[in-house]
Design a protein around this motif. Structure first.
Motif, PDB file in Angstrom:
ATOM      1  N   THR A   1      -5.445  -0.659  -1.687  1.00  0.00           N
ATOM      2  CA  THR A   1      -4.421  -0.726  -2.731  1.00  0.00           C
ATOM      3  C   THR A   1      -4.573   0.409  -3.725  1.00  0.00           C
ATOM      4  N   LEU A   2      -5.777   0.653  -4.184  1.00  0.00           N
ATOM      5  CA  LEU A   2      -5.985   1.740  -5.148  1.00  0.00           C
ATOM      6  C   LEU A   2      -5.634   3.103  -4.567  1.00  0.00           C
ATOM      7  N   THR A   3      -5.983   3.315  -3.324  1.00  0.00           N
ATOM      8  CA  THR A   3      -5.688   4.602  -2.691  1.00  0.00           C
ATOM      9  C   THR A   3      -4.194   4.830  -2.587  1.00  0.00           C
ATOM     10  N   PHE A   4      -3.473   3.831  -2.104  1.00  0.00           N
ATOM     11  CA  PHE A   4      -2.049   4.018  -1.892  1.00  0.00           C
ATOM     12  C   PHE A   4      -1.232   3.917  -3.170  1.00  0.00           C
ATOM     13  N   LEU A   5      -1.766   3.310  -4.226  1.00  0.00           N
ATOM     14  CA  LEU A   5      -1.076   3.340  -5.514  1.00  0.00           C
ATOM     15  C   LEU A   5      -1.239   4.696  -6.187  1.00  0.00           C
ATOM     16  N   ARG A   6      -2.324   5.346  -5.888  1.00  0.00           N
ATOM     17  CA  ARG A   6      -2.650   6.607  -6.555  1.00  0.00           C
ATOM     18  C   ARG A   6      -1.908   7.810  -5.978  1.00  0.00           C
TER      19      ARG A   6
ATOM     20  N   THR B   1       1.161   9.669  -3.492  1.00  0.00           N
ATOM     21  CA  THR B   1       2.436   9.574  -2.795  1.00  0.00           C
ATOM     22  C   THR B   1       2.219   9.989  -1.345  1.00  0.00           C
TER      23      THR B   1
ATOM     24  N   ASN C   1       5.961   5.734  -2.888  1.00  0.00           N
ATOM     25  CA  ASN C   1       4.586   5.308  -3.079  1.00  0.00           C
ATOM     26  C   ASN C   1       4.188   4.469  -1.873  1.00  0.00           C
TER      27      ASN C   1
ATOM     28  N   ALA D   1       1.836   2.327  -1.423  1.00  0.00           N
ATOM     29  CA  ALA D   1       1.473   0.937  -1.701  1.00  0.00           C
ATOM     30  C   ALA D   1       2.705   0.044  -1.616  1.00  0.00           C
ATOM     31  N   PHE D   2       3.823   0.509  -2.132  1.00  0.00           N
ATOM     32  CA  PHE D   2       5.058  -0.275  -2.054  1.00  0.00           C
ATOM     33  C   PHE D   2       5.572  -0.336  -0.621  1.00  0.00           C
TER      34      PHE D   2
ATOM     35  N   GLY E   1       3.047  -2.508   1.245  1.00  0.00           N
ATOM     36  CA  GLY E   1       3.119  -3.838   0.648  1.00  0.00           C
ATOM     37  C   GLY E   1       4.331  -4.606   1.131  1.00  0.00           C
TER      38      GLY E   1
END
Length: 65
Positions: A7-12, A14, A43, A45-46, A49
């Motif tokens: 989660t942190l990687t993919f939120l950080r 693009t 992003n 994460a989205f 997700g």
């Protein structure tokens, strides 16, 4: 811990940032990556997700029927 790191990687980053971190050869960046047609500004994460939530929904939907 793995999900948290994911989660942190993919939120950080693009999509374009993530592809740049992979240090792919020039051929793959020019020929292969555009074939995936992933919008470069989203992003991840989205994106992932949404896929995970959809998968969980489909699993619970089939178990209740």
């Amino acid at each position: 811990i793995l999900f948290f790191a994911f989660t942190l990687t993919f939120l950080r980053y693009t999509t374009s940032d993530f592809l740049n971190l992979l240090n792919l050869p020039a051929y793959e960046l020019e020929k292969v990556v555009p074939e995936f047609r992933i919008p470069t500004g989203i992003n991840l994460a989205f994106f992932f997700g949404t896929l995970i939530i959809l998968q969980i929904y489909l699993i619970f939907r089939t178990k209740t029927n």
